[in-house]
Motif scaffolding. Structure first.
Motif, PDB file in Angstrom:
ATOM      1  N   GLU A  76      22.723  74.228 112.572  1.00 45.00           N
ATOM      2  CA  GLU A  76      23.430  74.353 113.848  1.00 45.00           C
ATOM      3  C   GLU A  76      22.837  73.413 114.899  1.00 45.00           C
ATOM      4  OE1 GLU A  76      26.191  75.750 114.338  1.00 45.00           O
ATOM      5  OE2 GLU A  76      26.354  76.785 112.419  1.00 45.00           O
ATOM      6  N   GLY A  77      21.549  73.103 114.749  1.00 44.63           N
ATOM      7  CA  GLY A  77      20.961  72.116 115.646  1.00 44.63           C
ATOM      8  C   GLY A  77      21.587  70.746 115.464  1.00 44.63           C
ATOM      9  N   ALA A  78      21.943  70.422 114.224  1.00 45.49           N
ATOM     10  CA  ALA A  78      22.645  69.163 113.976  1.00 45.49           C
ATOM     11  C   ALA A  78      23.994  69.149 114.680  1.00 45.49           C
ATOM     12  CB  ALA A  78      22.823  68.955 112.474  1.00 45.49           C
ATOM     13  N   ARG A  79      24.653  70.278 114.736  1.00 49.19           N
ATOM     14  CA  ARG A  79      25.939  70.361 115.440  1.00 49.19           C
ATOM     15  C   ARG A  79      25.745  70.077 116.926  1.00 49.19           C
ATOM     16  NH1 ARG A  79      30.060  73.073 113.128  1.00 49.19           N
ATOM     17  NH2 ARG A  79      28.674  74.615 112.164  1.00 49.19           N
ATOM     18  N   ILE A  95      33.343  70.187 113.895  1.00 49.41           N
ATOM     19  CA  ILE A  95      33.510  70.752 112.557  1.00 49.41           C
ATOM     20  C   ILE A  95      32.854  69.805 111.554  1.00 49.41           C
ATOM     21  CG2 ILE A  95      35.188  71.401 110.784  1.00 49.41           C
ATOM     22  CD1 ILE A  95      37.196  71.810 113.141  1.00 49.41           C
ATOM     23  N   PHE A  96      32.017  70.354 110.695  1.00 47.63           N
ATOM     24  CA  PHE A  96      31.418  69.552 109.635  1.00 47.63           C
ATOM     25  C   PHE A  96      32.319  69.554 108.397  1.00 47.63           C
ATOM     26  CE2 PHE A  96      27.060  70.450 111.590  1.00 47.63           C
ATOM     27  CZ  PHE A  96      26.985  69.188 112.152  1.00 47.63           C
ATOM     28  N   THR A  97      32.543  68.369 107.858  1.00 48.94           N
ATOM     29  CA  THR A  97      33.318  68.172 106.634  1.00 48.94           C
ATOM     30  C   THR A  97      32.459  67.340 105.684  1.00 48.94           C
ATOM     31  OG1 THR A  97      34.335  66.130 107.460  1.00 48.94           O
ATOM     32  CG2 THR A  97      35.481  68.206 107.943  1.00 48.94           C
ATOM     33  N   LYS A  98      33.031  66.924 104.563  1.00 47.72           N
ATOM     34  CA  LYS A  98      32.231  66.094 103.654  1.00 47.72           C
ATOM     35  C   LYS A  98      32.376  64.605 103.946  1.00 47.72           C
ATOM     36  CE  LYS A  98      35.558  65.844  99.810  1.00 47.72           C
ATOM     37  NZ  LYS A  98      35.833  66.247  98.417  1.00 47.72           N
ATOM     38  N   GLY A 234      29.370  60.356 108.274  1.00 43.15           N
ATOM     39  CA  GLY A 234      27.956  60.159 108.521  1.00 43.15           C
ATOM     40  C   GLY A 234      27.351  58.971 107.807  1.00 43.15           C
ATOM     41  N   HIS A 235      27.814  58.689 106.585  1.00 41.66           N
ATOM     42  CA  HIS A 235      27.106  57.707 105.752  1.00 41.66           C
ATOM     43  C   HIS A 235      27.214  56.285 106.263  1.00 41.66           C
ATOM     44  CE1 HIS A 235      30.499  55.759 103.541  1.00 41.66           C
ATOM     45  NE2 HIS A 235      31.115  56.880 103.818  1.00 41.66           N
ATOM     46  N   LYS A 236      28.129  56.022 107.193  1.00 45.95           N
ATOM     47  CA  LYS A 236      28.229  54.696 107.798  1.00 45.95           C
ATOM     48  C   LYS A 236      27.330  54.565 109.025  1.00 45.95           C
ATOM     49  CE  LYS A 236      33.093  54.285 106.346  1.00 45.95           C
ATOM     50  NZ  LYS A 236      32.952  53.380 105.216  1.00 45.95           N
ATOM     51  N   MET A 237      26.702  55.656 109.432  1.00 49.21           N
ATOM     52  CA  MET A 237      25.870  55.641 110.641  1.00 49.21           C
ATOM     53  C   MET A 237      24.467  56.161 110.351  1.00 49.21           C
ATOM     54  SD  MET A 237      27.830  58.705 112.748  1.00 49.21           S
ATOM     55  CE  MET A 237      26.456  59.067 113.836  1.00 49.21           C
ATOM     56  N   CYS A 238      23.903  55.676 109.238  1.00 53.00           N
ATOM     57  CA  CYS A 238      22.503  55.932 108.851  1.00 53.00           C
ATOM     58  C   CYS A 238      22.259  57.327 108.294  1.00 53.00           C
ATOM     59  CB  CYS A 238      21.543  55.691 110.029  1.00 53.00           C
ATOM     60  SG  CYS A 238      21.534  53.998 110.642  1.00 53.00           S
ATOM     61  N   ALA A 239      23.277  58.143 108.157  1.00 51.00           N
ATOM     62  CA  ALA A 239      23.134  59.495 107.621  1.00 51.00           C
ATOM     63  C   ALA A 239      23.420  59.495 106.117  1.00 51.00           C
ATOM     64  CB  ALA A 239      24.076  60.456 108.341  1.00 51.00           C
ATOM     65  N   PRO A 240      23.163  60.620 105.443  1.00 53.08           N
ATOM     66  CA  PRO A 240      23.462  60.696 104.003  1.00 53.08           C
ATOM     67  C   PRO A 240      24.958  60.672 103.734  1.00 53.08           C
ATOM     68  CG  PRO A 240      22.000  62.487 104.726  1.00 53.08           C
ATOM     69  CD  PRO A 240      22.544  61.848 105.952  1.00 53.08           C
ATOM     70  N   THR A 241      25.311  60.469 102.475  1.00 50.76           N
ATOM     71  CA  THR A 241      26.690  60.688 102.061  1.00 50.76           C
ATOM     72  C   THR A 241      26.942  62.195 102.015  1.00 50.76           C
ATOM     73  OG1 THR A 241      25.984  60.618  99.755  1.00 50.76           O
ATOM     74  CG2 THR A 241      26.821  58.579 100.692  1.00 50.76           C
ATOM     75  N   ALA A 291      21.895  70.175 103.950  1.00 50.17           N
ATOM     76  CA  ALA A 291      20.919  69.090 104.010  1.00 50.17           C
ATOM     77  C   ALA A 291      21.536  67.831 104.612  1.00 50.17           C
ATOM     78  CB  ALA A 291      20.387  68.795 102.608  1.00 50.17           C
ATOM     79  N   GLN A 292      22.789  67.560 104.261  1.00 52.11           N
ATOM     80  CA  GLN A 292      23.456  66.372 104.773  1.00 52.11           C
ATOM     81  C   GLN A 292      23.641  66.454 106.289  1.00 52.11           C
ATOM     82  OE1 GLN A 292      24.275  68.137 102.145  1.00 52.11           O
ATOM     83  NE2 GLN A 292      24.670  66.797 100.402  1.00 52.11           N
ATOM     84  N   ALA A 293      23.952  67.655 106.789  1.00 59.66           N
ATOM     85  CA  ALA A 293      24.076  67.828 108.234  1.00 59.66           C
ATOM     86  C   ALA A 293      22.734  67.610 108.928  1.00 59.66           C
ATOM     87  CB  ALA A 293      24.621  69.215 108.552  1.00 59.66           C
ATOM     88  N   VAL A 294      21.668  68.116 108.315  1.00 59.29           N
ATOM     89  CA  VAL A 294      20.333  67.884 108.862  1.00 59.29           C
ATOM     90  C   VAL A 294      20.043  66.384 108.909  1.00 59.29           C
ATOM     91  CG1 VAL A 294      17.862  68.243 108.471  1.00 59.29           C
ATOM     92  CG2 VAL A 294      19.467  70.133 108.133  1.00 59.29           C
ATOM     93  N   GLY A 295      20.415  65.678 107.837  1.00 60.10           N
ATOM     94  CA  GLY A 295      20.246  64.230 107.825  1.00 60.10           C
ATOM     95  C   GLY A 295      21.074  63.541 108.893  1.00 60.10           C
TER      96      GLY A 295
END
Length: 418
Positions: A76-79, A95-98, A234-241, A291-295
């Motif tokens: 939730e901190g990532a949000r 909203i988090f999606t994949k 996220g994966h285009k902005m330094c985050a995980p896939t 984990a991906q949201a944390v990333g």
């Protein structure tokens, strides 16, 4: 060494990205020019992922034990971080999606299942553009096929811009949703958001923006955009896939139905019926990409510390230099704007009659990583009468020396194919 105004300290930044030190093909250091497809990940993001899995791995929201509460706080901190990053009025609008594809499909399906006044049906129209990524074409085609709605689109000018000369014919009183990219992934074009949104608002249409190629590269302020939905990945902005975002206006998220059903998105469930949790959880069924949201949160921290204004300034300088240098290459044709004005850091081109796949293969032998193909934007290639393009794309870690290496590599390609 070429000096350009506005550049970041890339020497320091590149030390954060382990892959950029990789040596390939006979000792050549990699020149990574495919950030529009996916960015490299800094150690700060990799460390956050490892720390989560090593110290805080648990499912979120339901557990009352320490590790579960820690996981929930990180998720939730990532949000919270994403909401601040895009200047969302409320964290509950995030909203988090994949990925962005899922975000755009979520919007299309919500509107297909919605009641009036949002419902898309056989009496309504949907407006998109010819420059969209397939992720912002196919969902609307599917919705049109299911509902009978009419799909319309803006064409392209010869220089890679949207043709808005018939805007009143494309966006009409029947239009329910206008969905378009902020920055083209193939052409690099930055679109005139205000003009399109103003017309959509005149007819009462909702606006959905695909910001996948914008969020990593410029300030993204959803309040200033005045759109109704904004999707990015996220994966285009330094985050995980595996992590994407859909932002939507609170009142719309409250009124629209969920797309996926399951755990977490419910309020109550009986064998006869269910009620739904408030947004954002209403749209996040099942175990989320924790984990991906944390990333993603760590990536937001990283980009924010550098400053999106500074990143945009750096990329503009690199892009301006790259456009100029590429036009020095004989027989090279840029597909899209040939200046750095209102364009992003992805440059697609064709080199004489050499197939882009051959261009990419020979560049790879020199350690230069570019993208080849239609870049999930085949209608653009059809518009310009080409089968595919070679695309070089830049990011905060890109340097003028890498642009020079690309130009030298293309000269080698020309010599190789005679």
């Amino acid at each position: 060494m070429t000096q350009l105004p506005g550049l970041l300290d890339t020497e320091a930044i590149r030390k954060d990205f382990p892959l950029l030190d990789r040596v390939v093909h006979d000792g050549k250091k990699i020149v990574y020019l495919d950030s529009a497809a996916t960015s490299q990940k800094p150690r700060q993001v990799l460390d956050a992922l490892n720390a989560y899995y090593e110290r805080h791995n648990a499912n979120v929201h339901r557990g009352v034990y320490t590790v579960a509460e820690e996981a929930t706080a990180l998720y939730e901190g990532a949000r919270d971080k994403v909401a601040a990053f895009i200047n969302a009025p409320s964290r509950d609008e995030v909203i988090f999606t994949k990925n962005a594809s899922e975000s755009l499909n979520l919007v299309a399906n919500m509107l297909g299942w919605a009641d009036e006044p949002y419902r898309v049906d056989h009496e309504t129209e949907i407006a998109i553009t010819e420059m969209e990524h397939h992720s912002n074409i196919v969902p609307w085609q599917l919705l049109s096929q299911r509902t009978g709605a009419k799909l319309k689109w803006f064409g392209l000018t010869d220089d890679g811009r949207l043709d808005l000369s018939n805007i009143d014919e494309i966006i009409t009183e029947k239009t329910k949703i206008v969905s378009f990219t902020l920055v083209s992934n193939l052409l690099g074009t930055v679109n005139p958001v205000e003009t399109i949104i103003r017309r959509a608002q005149e007819v009462g249409a909702l606006v959905c923006i695909d910001a996948s190629q914008a969020a990593p590269h410029m300030v993204l302020d959803v309040q200033a955009l005045q759109a109704d939905f904004v999707a990015f990945t996220g994966h285009k902005m330094c985050a995980p896939t595996g992590i994407g975002v859909l932002w939507g206006r609170q009142e719309l998220l409250e009124d629209l139905p969920p797309f996926l059903g399951g755990g977490e998105m419910i309020e109550t469930v009986s064998m006869h019926s269910s009620t739904y949790a408030p947004a954002p959880h209403k749209f996040e069924a099942g175990t989320p990409p924790i984990a991906q949201a944390v990333g993603l949160g760590a990536a937001v921290d990283y980009l924010s510390a550098i400053g999106m204004e500074n990143i945009a300034r750096h990329e503009h300088a690199i892009t301006e230099y790259a456009v100029r240098r590429l036009q020095e290459v004989p027989d090279l044709r840029i597909i899209g704007p040939t200046t750095a004005e209102d364009r992003g850091a992805a440059i697609s081109f064709v080199l004489g009659d050499i197939h882009p796949h051959d261009v990419g293969q020979v560049l790879d032998e020199q350690g230069i990583a570019v993208r080849v193909g239609h870049h999930c934007a085949r209608p653009v290639c059809l518009r310009y009468g080409i089968p595919a393009t070679t695309r070089a794309s830049f990011y905060l870690y890109s340097t003028p020396a890498e642009v020079d290496a690309l130009v030298e590599g293309l000269e080698h390609v020309r010599n190789f194919f005679g």
